[in-house]
Write an enzyme that holds these catalytic residues in place. Structure first.
Site, PDB file in Angstrom:
ATOM      1  CE  LYS A   1      26.905  41.635 -11.044  1.00 28.37           C
ATOM      2  NZ  LYS A   1      25.810  42.591 -10.995  1.00 28.37           N
TER       3      LYS A   1
ATOM      4  CE  LYS B   1      27.627  41.115  -7.085  1.00 31.17           C
ATOM      5  NZ  LYS B   1      26.633  41.885  -7.746  1.00 31.17           N
TER       6      LYS B   1
HETATM    7  C1  PBG Z   1      22.448  43.715 -10.237  1.00 32.59           C
HETATM    8  C2  PBG Z   1      23.157  43.042  -9.112  1.00 32.59           C
HETATM    9  C3  PBG Z   1      23.236  41.680  -8.791  1.00 32.59           C
HETATM   10  C4  PBG Z   1      23.922  41.597  -7.577  1.00 32.59           C
HETATM   11  C5  PBG Z   1      24.258  42.883  -7.210  1.00 32.59           C
HETATM   12  N1  PBG Z   1      23.798  43.769  -8.179  1.00 32.59           N
HETATM   13  C6  PBG Z   1      22.653  40.503  -9.461  1.00 32.59           C
HETATM   14  C7  PBG Z   1      23.091  40.083 -10.799  1.00 32.59           C
HETATM   15  O1  PBG Z   1      23.997  40.646 -11.419  1.00 32.59           O
HETATM   16  O2  PBG Z   1      22.444  39.156 -11.285  1.00 32.59           O
HETATM   17  C8  PBG Z   1      24.208  40.326  -6.803  1.00 32.59           C
HETATM   18  C9  PBG Z   1      24.405  40.493  -5.335  1.00 32.59           C
HETATM   19  C10 PBG Z   1      24.286  39.253  -4.533  1.00 32.59           C
HETATM   20  O3  PBG Z   1      24.166  38.119  -5.057  1.00 32.59           O
HETATM   21  O4  PBG Z   1      24.296  39.375  -3.295  1.00 32.59           O
HETATM   22  N2  PBG Z   1      23.052  43.632 -11.477  1.00 32.59           N
END
Ligand code: PBG
Length: 307
Positions: free
Chosen positions: A179, A232
């Site tokens: 991520k 992601k």
């Molecule tokens: C929580 C999380 C996030 C997303 C999914 N789970 C935000 C982040 O890490 O700031 C992002 C999903 C999206 O942008 O559609 N940690």
């Protein structure tokens, strides 16, 4: 006969936001997406399930936040309540829950925060116990799968051990394994009210410049027992997906995130892109790169009776 890839409901997971209080609210930067009260969430899920929706991913907006993120593992927390309601009404719909603290902490970080001389720091190890507690509470509420998105080191192992000893050895873990720290999550943070108040997430999320490190992060989650690995955001990371496909035997997921959704919606609204075609092309590209499943806010448009 000649096509290598296609999109079917089994490939798609619909991310939905559920709120503890208040009326349904459209998310300004994500037109067509809402924060749903529990009862309306169940009704929307029912309509989509009737059209073929197989899975959804739940994000919770609690009524109140605190410093630790206690709402994340509360027995009557918003995700727990919504999961119980969904599984009661639609037992065949797969419910995946997002396991993270950022929607529940006042400071908006994904873990336990510690003030330092130069700012703030997220403490990795003390966070693991809280994430494990959250995952177990979701499983207890009936979640079919838990998806840790915090990016702390060691969380997959910690969650696996906690699930096993609580009697949930059969609950799989979908790890947000690679991520990246990116501005593409901007609209989500508005939707989930989870922007960090101070600092950013680069201490725990991946640097967009690093591909080898992403594969290493995926390897660690795989070794700790992740049943599925997620990359992601999706479109900016097709190279990571393709490399991961060649390297890991487990199913791969890709998350077409809020910013990817907002870009397409904005261009389509301006009349600059043909939305339906662009959506299909991006999702097919993500499948072609190696994703078995895609989390996408466009999921309702791709069900057999598109809206
Ligand atoms: C929580 C999380 C996030 C997303 C999914 N789970 C935000 C982040 O890490 O700031 C992002 C999903 C999206 O942008 O559609 N940690």
């Amino acid at each position: 006969m000649m096509r290598e890839h296609w999109l079917a409901p089994e490939h798609l997971v619909y991310p939905m936001f559920v709120q503890a209080a208040g009326a349904r609210q459209e998310i300004a930067s994500m037109p067509g997406q809402y924060r749903w009260p529990v009862a309306e969430l169940v009704e929307e899920a029912r309509r989509l399930h009737e059209r073929g929706l197989a899975s959804l991913m739940l994000f919770g907006l609690p009524e109140t936040k605190d410093d630790e993120g206690g709402g994340a593992w509360a027995e009557n927390g918003v995700v727990q309540t919504a999961t119980r309601a969904l599984k009661r009404a639609l037992p065949a719909l797969q419910v995946i829950t997002d396991v993270c603290l950022c929607e529940y902490t006042r400071h908006g970080h994904c873990g336990v925060l510690h003030a330092t001389a130069s700012g703030v720091e997220v403490l990795n190890d003390p966070t693991l116990e809280l994430l494990a507690r959250t995952a177990v509470s979701h499983a207890r509420a009936g979640a079919d799968m838990v998806a840790p998105s915090d990016m702390m080191d060691g969380r997959v192992g910690a969650i696996r051990r906690a699930l096993d000893s609580a009697g949930f050895a059969q609950t799989p873990i979908l790890a947000y394994a690679a991520k990246f720290a990116t501005a593409f999550y901007g609209p989500f943070r508005e939707a989930a009210d989870s922007a960090p108040q101070q600092g950013d997430r680069s201490g725990y999320q991946m640097d967009m410049a690093n591909g080898r490190e992403a594969l290493h992060e995926m390897q660690l989650d795989f070794e700790e027992g992740a049943d599925m690995l997620m990359v992601k955001p999706a479109l900016p990371c097709l190279d990571i997906l393709a490399a991961a496909r060649a390297r890991f035997p487990v199913p791969l997921a890709a998350y077409q995130v809020s910013g990817e959704y907002a870009m397409i919606k904005a261009a389509a609204r301006a009349g600059w892109l043909e939305e339906a075609r662009v959506v299909r092309e991006t999702l097919l590209a993500i499948r072609r790169a190696g994703a078995d499943m895609i989390l996408s806010y466009f999921t309702p448009d791709l069900l057999p009776n598109g809206r």
